[in-house]
Design a protein around this motif. Structure first.
Motif, PDB file in Angstrom:
ATOM      1  N   LEU A   1      59.050  48.324  39.288  1.00  0.00           N
ATOM      2  CA  LEU A   1      58.284  47.560  38.607  1.00  0.00           C
ATOM      3  C   LEU A   1      56.861  48.239  37.881  1.00  0.00           C
ATOM      4  O   LEU A   1      56.374  47.718  36.818  1.00  0.00           O
ATOM      5  N   GLU A   2      56.559  49.171  38.583  1.00  0.00           N
ATOM      6  CA  GLU A   2      55.126  49.947  38.100  1.00  0.00           C
ATOM      7  C   GLU A   2      55.908  50.709  36.822  1.00  0.00           C
ATOM      8  O   GLU A   2      55.030  50.603  35.884  1.00  0.00           O
ATOM      9  N   ARG A   3      56.756  51.078  36.617  1.00  0.00           N
ATOM     10  CA  ARG A   3      57.129  51.776  35.616  1.00  0.00           C
ATOM     11  C   ARG A   3      57.598  50.640  34.328  1.00  0.00           C
ATOM     12  O   ARG A   3      56.999  51.058  33.002  1.00  0.00           O
ATOM     13  N   VAL A   4      58.013  49.556  34.862  1.00  0.00           N
ATOM     14  CA  VAL A   4      58.085  48.632  33.725  1.00  0.00           C
ATOM     15  C   VAL A   4      56.624  48.190  33.238  1.00  0.00           C
ATOM     16  O   VAL A   4      56.491  47.930  32.041  1.00  0.00           O
TER      17      VAL A   4
ATOM     18  N   PRO B   1      48.359  43.030  29.500  1.00  0.00           N
ATOM     19  CA  PRO B   1      49.145  44.122  30.597  1.00  0.00           C
ATOM     20  C   PRO B   1      48.552  43.648  32.001  1.00  0.00           C
ATOM     21  O   PRO B   1      49.347  43.835  32.847  1.00  0.00           O
ATOM     22  N   PHE B   2      47.379  43.335  32.086  1.00  0.00           N
ATOM     23  CA  PHE B   2      46.771  43.080  33.500  1.00  0.00           C
ATOM     24  C   PHE B   2      47.496  42.181  34.151  1.00  0.00           C
ATOM     25  O   PHE B   2      47.724  41.938  35.108  1.00  0.00           O
ATOM     26  N   GLU B   3      47.910  40.891  33.450  1.00  0.00           N
ATOM     27  CA  GLU B   3      48.663  39.808  33.881  1.00  0.00           C
ATOM     28  C   GLU B   3      49.920  40.372  34.330  1.00  0.00           C
ATOM     29  O   GLU B   3      50.402  39.985  35.494  1.00  0.00           O
ATOM     30  N   VAL B   4      50.783  41.018  33.759  1.00  0.00           N
ATOM     31  CA  VAL B   4      52.009  41.602  34.188  1.00  0.00           C
ATOM     32  C   VAL B   4      51.814  42.415  35.324  1.00  0.00           C
ATOM     33  O   VAL B   4      52.618  42.255  36.291  1.00  0.00           O
ATOM     34  N   HIS B   5      50.935  43.476  35.263  1.00  0.00           N
ATOM     35  CA  HIS B   5      50.850  44.371  36.422  1.00  0.00           C
ATOM     36  C   HIS B   5      50.449  43.497  37.857  1.00  0.00           C
ATOM     37  O   HIS B   5      51.156  43.815  38.835  1.00  0.00           O
ATOM     38  N   ARG B   6      49.575  42.638  37.484  1.00  0.00           N
ATOM     39  CA  ARG B   6      49.282  41.851  38.725  1.00  0.00           C
ATOM     40  C   ARG B   6      50.146  41.134  39.378  1.00  0.00           C
ATOM     41  O   ARG B   6      50.382  40.785  40.748  1.00  0.00           O
ATOM     42  N   LEU B   7      51.147  40.438  38.200  1.00  0.00           N
ATOM     43  CA  LEU B   7      52.178  39.988  38.707  1.00  0.00           C
ATOM     44  C   LEU B   7      53.150  40.732  39.798  1.00  0.00           C
ATOM     45  O   LEU B   7      53.688  40.157  40.710  1.00  0.00           O
ATOM     46  N   PHE B   8      53.614  41.601  39.028  1.00  0.00           N
ATOM     47  CA  PHE B   8      54.378  42.638  39.555  1.00  0.00           C
ATOM     48  C   PHE B   8      54.049  43.084  41.035  1.00  0.00           C
ATOM     49  O   PHE B   8      54.759  43.435  41.980  1.00  0.00           O
TER      50      PHE B   8
ATOM     51  N   ARG C   1      59.086  37.291  27.682  1.00  0.00           N
ATOM     52  CA  ARG C   1      58.735  37.922  26.321  1.00  0.00           C
ATOM     53  C   ARG C   1      58.236  39.315  26.570  1.00  0.00           C
ATOM     54  O   ARG C   1      58.667  40.009  25.531  1.00  0.00           O
ATOM     55  N   ALA C   2      57.333  39.474  27.512  1.00  0.00           N
ATOM     56  CA  ALA C   2      56.831  40.681  27.324  1.00  0.00           C
ATOM     57  C   ALA C   2      57.986  41.955  27.363  1.00  0.00           C
ATOM     58  O   ALA C   2      58.114  43.014  27.012  1.00  0.00           O
ATOM     59  N   LEU C   3      58.925  41.662  28.553  1.00  0.00           N
ATOM     60  CA  LEU C   3      59.910  42.711  28.788  1.00  0.00           C
ATOM     61  C   LEU C   3      60.915  42.888  27.668  1.00  0.00           C
ATOM     62  O   LEU C   3      61.586  43.719  27.186  1.00  0.00           O
ATOM     63  N   ALA C   4      61.284  41.637  27.002  1.00  0.00           N
ATOM     64  CA  ALA C   4      62.075  41.838  25.782  1.00  0.00           C
ATOM     65  C   ALA C   4      61.351  42.619  24.751  1.00  0.00           C
ATOM     66  O   ALA C   4      62.095  43.367  23.973  1.00  0.00           O
ATOM     67  N   LEU C   5      60.208  42.576  24.620  1.00  0.00           N
ATOM     68  CA  LEU C   5      59.467  43.449  23.575  1.00  0.00           C
ATOM     69  C   LEU C   5      59.529  44.734  24.065  1.00  0.00           C
ATOM     70  O   LEU C   5      59.704  45.498  23.125  1.00  0.00           O
ATOM     71  N   VAL C   6      59.487  45.156  25.233  1.00  0.00           N
ATOM     72  CA  VAL C   6      59.652  46.560  25.687  1.00  0.00           C
ATOM     73  C   VAL C   6      61.173  47.257  25.247  1.00  0.00           C
ATOM     74  O   VAL C   6      61.254  48.257  24.557  1.00  0.00           O
TER      75      VAL C   6
END
Length: 393
Positions: free
Chosen positions: A222-225, A273-280, A305-310
């Motif tokens: 998840l860190e990579r994502v 990005p901070f939200e995604v990092h904190r969630l993971f 939505r974030a991961l679909a964009l990646v």
């Protein structure tokens, strides 16, 4: 004769009178008994995965033909009568709001009643969670889920009916699922409602590349994502299209953002990005693939939505953007059985409705006593063409 179209379910005020609710319960139980006798509980459960058949049943018992409340009332009625009559061989679990959250406890009780075993409990709990996650996070069309009902047969066959609400449009859409289908590739048996135009559809069969990318990325960690998402987010930051969109509109829409020499479709808003990092960082289970990610607590619509964009921007594997609404028959005609609660096509006439129910109950009681002729005669009704308002059905 079949009529093509879509079923829009507007918000309706009011509640069902107690006397009519009793009639609905008696009629539902009578119809279910006849259907179980003819088709068996597995097939009856499967029928509820068809939105037209579901709506037709709703109309026959006297609920409004076009109300968002039809889902809540019908599943509530069916839940009440099936748990009081376990000999039917089918049960309805869940429902609206808090009732939906009690599905795990009700699954345990239902599987004990049907003696289905612990493995079936785990299978049903997982199916319930995946279906809820798909319609809230992987298929985003601006509707918030508030209803989740699981139909279960004594043999473990299931169907799930969910409903979401769009408060801005004041309309609902219903999602129908059937046992044995894929959870991630065009999984719905049907979606009933009003098309929303462009949506974010990660379960589109054409988005297989996106799902494969996310499966591979999650296995890397998840860190990579999280790192990839930060790079993508920062590369879009400051663009006029994105910032204007965020300033002028709310969530639940597609916007086109200029990126290089092409326009990029982005489903907004995107989390920081901070939200995604904190969630993971907070996920406390092993995530080893796409399915594990979807099931992880806290992973919802914004994260997907974030991961679909990646996947779209980095790996050129976009999600689907097509809505999936298909309702090839207008079930309004079934409202002519006993009328509708709100007077469409005419108000339910109490005495006539009770006569219909009594007739159905009499057929069932005679069949129990060995008089199968009545039941066979009832089955013959489906072969008749009944004229209704100038149309044949």
């Amino acid at each position: 004769m079949s009529l093509e179209g879509v079923a829009e379910l507007p918000l309706h005020e009011g509640s069902v009178p107690t006397w009519l609710l009793r009639i609905m319960e008696r009629m539902s139980l009578a119809i279910l008994r006849i259907m179980v006798e003819e088709f068996g509980p597995d097939k009856v459960v499967e029928r509820f995965s068809n939105p037209l058949w579901f709506q037709g049943f709703n109309n026959v018992i006297g609920m409004d033909w076009d109300s968002s409340g039809s889902t809540t009332v019908l599943t509530g009625v069916l839940k009440s009568v099936t748990w009081r009559s376990p000999d039917l061989g089918l049960l309805v679990l869940g429902g609206k709001g808090g009732n939906a959250r009690r599905v795990p406890q009700e699954v345990a009780a239902a599987t004990r009643l049907f003696d289905l075993g612990d493995e079936k409990v785990r299978e049903l709990e997982k199916a319930s969670r995946l279906v809820a996650k798909v319609d809230s996070a992987l298929f985003q069309a601006g509707y918030t889920l508030y209803h989740h009902a699981l139909f279960l047969s004594e043999n473990g066959v299931w169907s799930i009916v969910q409903q979401g609400m769009n408060l801005e449009k004041k309309t609902a859409r219903r999602y129908h699922w059937k046992h044995g289908t894929s959870f991630f590739s065009d999984p719905h048996e049907a979606v009933s409602g009003t098309p929303s135009g462009k949506v974010l559809n990660i379960v589109d069969s054409r988005a297989e590349g996106l799902r494969r990318v996310l499966d591979d990325l999650v296995k890397e960690g998840l860190e990579r994502v999280s790192s990839l998402y930060s790079q993508v987010y920062n590369s879009l930051k400051g663009q006029v299209g994105l910032t204007t969109y965020l300033a002028e509109t709310g969530s639940g829409s597609i916007t086109r953002v200029a990126y290089g020499d092409k326009g990029l479709l982005v489903y907004q808003p995107l989390p920081h990005p901070f939200e995604v990092h904190r969630l993971f960082k907070s996920i406390d289970v092993v995530v080893d693939g796409f399915e594990d990610l979807v099931l992880a607590r806290g992973v919802g619509a914004k994260t997907m939505r974030a991961l679909a964009l990646v996947s779209h921007l980095v790996y050129d594997e976009p999600p689907g953007f097509d809505d999936r609404v298909d309702t090839p028959l207008d079930p309004f005609v079934y409202s002519y059985a006993i009328g509708g609660k709100d007077g469409v096509p005419y108000r339910v006439r109490r005495r006539e409705a009770e006569e219909v129910v009594s007739t159905l109950e009499d057929i069932i009681n005679r069949a129990k006593l060995g008089d199968k002729d009545k039941l066979r005669a009832f089955k013959k009704l489906r072969e008749l063409k009944i004229r209704v308002v100038g149309k044949y059905i």
